[in-house]
Write an enzyme that holds these catalytic residues in place. Structure first.
Site, PDB file in Angstrom:
ATOM      1  N   GLY A  88       0.652  -1.025   0.030  1.00  0.00           N
ATOM      2  CA  GLY A  88       0.032   0.059   0.216  1.00  0.00           C
ATOM      3  C   GLY A  88       0.815   1.197  -0.137  1.00  0.00           C
ATOM      4  O   GLY A  88       0.385   2.468   0.535  1.00  0.00           O
ATOM      5  N   SER A  93       3.980  -2.896  -4.818  1.00  0.00           N
ATOM      6  CA  SER A  93       4.182  -4.253  -3.984  1.00  0.00           C
ATOM      7  C   SER A  93       3.360  -5.180  -4.631  1.00  0.00           C
ATOM      8  O   SER A  93       3.517  -6.547  -4.840  1.00  0.00           O
ATOM      9  CB  SER A  93       4.114  -3.937  -2.482  1.00  0.00           C
ATOM     10  N   ASP A 137       2.542  -1.149 -13.747  1.00  0.00           N
ATOM     11  CA  ASP A 137       3.064  -1.834 -12.493  1.00  0.00           C
ATOM     12  C   ASP A 137       3.729  -3.055 -13.155  1.00  0.00           C
ATOM     13  O   ASP A 137       4.716  -3.499 -12.741  1.00  0.00           O
ATOM     14  CB  ASP A 137       2.036  -1.693 -11.313  1.00  0.00           C
TER      15      ASP A 137
HETATM   16  C1  MEV Z   1      -0.635   3.035  -9.692  1.00  0.00           C
HETATM   17  O1  MEV Z   1       0.449   2.461  -9.161  1.00  0.00           O
HETATM   18  C2  MEV Z   1      -0.699   3.966 -10.742  1.00  0.00           C
HETATM   19  C3  MEV Z   1      -2.049   4.440 -11.091  1.00  0.00           C
HETATM   20  O2  MEV Z   1      -1.847   5.236 -12.296  1.00  0.00           O
HETATM   21  C4  MEV Z   1      -2.874   3.272 -11.525  1.00  0.00           C
HETATM   22  C5  MEV Z   1      -2.475   2.616 -12.557  1.00  0.00           C
HETATM   23  O3  MEV Z   1      -1.622   3.090 -13.629  1.00  0.00           O
HETATM   24  O4  MEV Z   1      -2.941   1.446 -12.864  1.00  0.00           O
HETATM   25  C6  MEV Z   1      -2.843   5.496 -10.038  1.00  0.00           C
END
Ligand code: MEV
Length: 286
Positions: A88, A93, A137
């Site tokens: 979080g 993570s 990610d």
């Molecule tokens: C989350 O690490 C990044 C955001 O832009 C969501 C995403 O890209 O999936 C908030």
């Protein structure tokens, strides 16, 4: 079988990237390790406890196992997670847990999935849990390095970063908060996302010029505040750092998580230092 995968830091463009705008993202030198063993039943062990397939306590690992079982018949498996990446925190993570689990499952069950396929399954898992996601990610966690999205241009980052953890957040909550604001004020939000898009492109061009990158960090933070993903605590912390001549912004979904800036030899209070990482997910020697 043990596999590991790195976390990530979004330098510029979080949230806007969900709507197809540019973002700059680096893998970082914090990793998650997943140990996977064939077994008679499904058991998942992590700092959150020991469960079976549990979409509340272990959503990413449970969906990873569920999606992997579409490729290989899987009666039981034991998964043990050890991670350097605070959950979080906005440092990737969840993606690192998902990608390391999938990579270890792939080896343990001889599924023969390519790195690209592992990344694609991890992207689906992210959507299973979060509902809406850009896929940056899982991509960074699978392949490592620093990238401009969605152009897929690779670059090198010539400095380290300080990071300050400001408390746990929920990515899906923040992503849906932004989506609601976008529904209510589509033109206003599109304007802000376009400005963030230009910031990411400009930062990519000027990545070797820390002074410009710092200007852009500051502008991007103001826009993140505009779209409602900062918090009074983050605003206060950033203004305190500014008094010392240090600029910082949220990285990731916001609403808590972490703020970061370029490390220039002075470690701000409560900060830790992270480095860009070239290596993506890998099988660890056992
Ligand atoms: C989350 O690490 C990044 C955001 O832009 C969501 C995403 O890209 O999936 C908030």
């Amino acid at each position: 079988m043990i596999a590991s995968a790195p976390g990530k830091i979004i330098l510029f463009g979080e949230h806007a990237v969900v709507y197809g705008k540019h973002a700059l993202v680096s893998a970082i030198n914090l990793r998650c390790k997943a140990e996977v063993k064939k077994s008679g039943e499904i058991r998942i062990h992590s700092k959150f406890g020991t469960t079976g397939l549990d979409f509340e306590v272990h959503p990413y690992i449970s969906f990873a196992i569920k999606r992997f079982s579409e490729f290989r018949d899987l009666k039981g498996v034991e998964v043990k997670i050890e991670s350097d990446i605070p959950p979080g925190s906005g440092l990737g993570s969840s993606a690192a847990v998902t990608v390391s689990t999938l990579m270890a499952l792939n080896e343990e069950f001889n599924a023969g999935l390519s790195r690209e396929e592992i990344c694609e399954i991890a992207r689906k898992v992210e959507i299973d849990v979060q509902g809406r996601a850009s896929g940056i990610d899982p991509f960074i966690s699978t392949f490592g390095g620093s990238w401009l999205f969605p152009d897929m241009e690779k670059f090198l980052v010539p400095y380290s970063f300080f990071v300050i953890y400001v408390g746990e957040k929920s990515t899906s909550e923040m992503v849906s908060k932004v989506a609601k604001l976008k529904e209510k004020y589509p033109e206003v939000m599109e304007g802000i996302f376009n400005a963030i898009d230009s910031i990411s492109i400009e930062a990519y061009r000027r990545i070797n010029d820390p002074k410009s990158v710092k200007d852009l960090i500051s502008i991007n933070q103001s826009l993140l505040r505009g779209i409602g993903v900062s918090t009074p605590e983050i605003d206060y912390l950033i203004s305190k750092l500014e008094e010392e001549g240090i600029v910082a912004k949220i990285t990731g979904a916001g609403g808590g998580g972490c703020i970061f800036g370029i490390y220039e030899g002075k470690i701000p209070k409560n900060a830790f230092i992270i480095k860009p990482e070239l290596e993506g997910a890998k099988i660890e020697d056992t």
